[in-house]
Design a protein around this motif. Structure first.
Motif, PDB file in Angstrom:
ATOM      1  N   MET A   1       0.844  -1.165   0.000  1.00  0.00           N
ATOM      2  CA  MET A   1       0.000   0.000   0.000  1.00  0.00           C
ATOM      3  C   MET A   1       0.892   1.231   0.000  1.00  0.00           C
ATOM      4  N   PRO A   2       0.639   2.165  -0.882  1.00  0.00           N
ATOM      5  CA  PRO A   2       1.415   3.402  -0.901  1.00  0.00           C
ATOM      6  C   PRO A   2       1.189   4.220   0.373  1.00  0.00           C
ATOM      7  N   GLN A   3       2.215   4.882   0.835  1.00  0.00           N
ATOM      8  CA  GLN A   3       2.133   5.702   2.049  1.00  0.00           C
ATOM      9  C   GLN A   3       0.992   6.719   1.951  1.00  0.00           C
ATOM     10  N   GLY A   4       0.789   7.316   0.792  1.00  0.00           N
ATOM     11  CA  GLY A   4      -0.237   8.335   0.616  1.00  0.00           C
ATOM     12  C   GLY A   4      -1.658   7.821   0.778  1.00  0.00           C
ATOM     13  N   SER A  12     -15.264   5.855   4.675  1.00  0.00           N
ATOM     14  CA  SER A  12     -16.244   4.964   4.047  1.00  0.00           C
ATOM     15  C   SER A  12     -16.060   4.902   2.538  1.00  0.00           C
ATOM     16  N   PHE A  13     -16.189   3.709   2.003  1.00  0.00           N
ATOM     17  CA  PHE A  13     -16.161   3.420   0.567  1.00  0.00           C
ATOM     18  C   PHE A  13     -14.822   3.702  -0.097  1.00  0.00           C
ATOM     19  N   ARG A  14     -13.756   3.803   0.678  1.00  0.00           N
ATOM     20  CA  ARG A  14     -12.417   3.984   0.100  1.00  0.00           C
ATOM     21  C   ARG A  14     -11.839   2.619  -0.203  1.00  0.00           C
ATOM     22  N   ARG A  15     -11.229   2.495  -1.354  1.00  0.00           N
ATOM     23  CA  ARG A  15     -10.610   1.240  -1.781  1.00  0.00           C
ATOM     24  C   ARG A  15      -9.231   1.570  -2.327  1.00  0.00           C
ATOM     25  N   LEU A  16      -8.294   0.655  -2.134  1.00  0.00           N
ATOM     26  CA  LEU A  16      -6.956   0.860  -2.673  1.00  0.00           C
ATOM     27  C   LEU A  16      -6.981   0.790  -4.193  1.00  0.00           C
ATOM     28  N   ASN A  17      -7.707  -0.180  -4.722  1.00  0.00           N
ATOM     29  CA  ASN A  17      -7.816  -0.357  -6.176  1.00  0.00           C
ATOM     30  C   ASN A  17      -9.258  -0.155  -6.607  1.00  0.00           C
ATOM     31  N   GLU A  25     -16.221  -9.443  -3.439  1.00  0.00           N
ATOM     32  CA  GLU A  25     -15.507  -8.181  -3.342  1.00  0.00           C
ATOM     33  C   GLU A  25     -16.236  -7.288  -2.354  1.00  0.00           C
ATOM     34  N   GLY A  26     -15.493  -6.642  -1.483  1.00  0.00           N
ATOM     35  CA  GLY A  26     -16.093  -5.787  -0.460  1.00  0.00           C
ATOM     36  C   GLY A  26     -16.578  -4.460  -1.008  1.00  0.00           C
ATOM     37  N   ALA A  27     -17.234  -3.705  -0.142  1.00  0.00           N
ATOM     38  CA  ALA A  27     -17.777  -2.408  -0.518  1.00  0.00           C
ATOM     39  C   ALA A  27     -16.913  -1.248  -0.043  1.00  0.00           C
ATOM     40  N   GLY A  28     -15.854  -1.532   0.697  1.00  0.00           N
ATOM     41  CA  GLY A  28     -15.009  -0.463   1.202  1.00  0.00           C
ATOM     42  C   GLY A  28     -15.494   0.103   2.521  1.00  0.00           C
ATOM     43  N   LEU A  29     -16.227  -0.692   3.286  1.00  0.00           N
ATOM     44  CA  LEU A  29     -16.750  -0.218   4.571  1.00  0.00           C
ATOM     45  C   LEU A  29     -16.055  -0.824   5.788  1.00  0.00           C
ATOM     46  N   GLY A  30     -15.300  -1.885   5.611  1.00  0.00           N
ATOM     47  CA  GLY A  30     -14.723  -2.615   6.738  1.00  0.00           C
ATOM     48  C   GLY A  30     -13.934  -1.759   7.700  1.00  0.00           C
ATOM     49  N   LEU A  31     -12.944  -1.025   7.208  1.00  0.00           N
ATOM     50  CA  LEU A  31     -12.119  -0.218   8.102  1.00  0.00           C
ATOM     51  C   LEU A  31     -12.871   1.001   8.627  1.00  0.00           C
ATOM     52  N   ALA A  32     -13.832   1.509   7.880  1.00  0.00           N
ATOM     53  CA  ALA A  32     -14.653   2.612   8.390  1.00  0.00           C
ATOM     54  C   ALA A  32     -15.478   2.134   9.586  1.00  0.00           C
TER      55      ALA A  32
END
Length: 55
Positions: A1-4, A12-17, A25-32
């Motif tokens: 994962m890039p530092q930035g 919410s809803f942020r994904r690396l790719n 495939e997830g929705a990008g909510l897990g870490l939120a």
């Protein structure tokens, strides 16, 4: 994962790719969700792994 990308991980809803619409495939909510639970009394952190960024 890039530092930035690290500061955005817990939004919410942020994904690396970009989403590929693949099965399981997830929705990008897990870490939120983790961050919300942590605000209730715990802690959640993340850091970049420079070795993994080149994969």
């Amino acid at each position: 994962m890039p530092q930035g990308a690290v500061p955005e991980l817990f939004e919410s809803f942020r994904r690396l790719n970009e989403r590929r619409h693949a099965a399981r495939e997830g929705a990008g909510l897990g870490l939120a969700l983790v961050a919300s639970i942590a605000r209730a009394g715990g802690e959640a952190t993340a850091e970049a792994n420079p070795a993994a960024a080149s994969r």
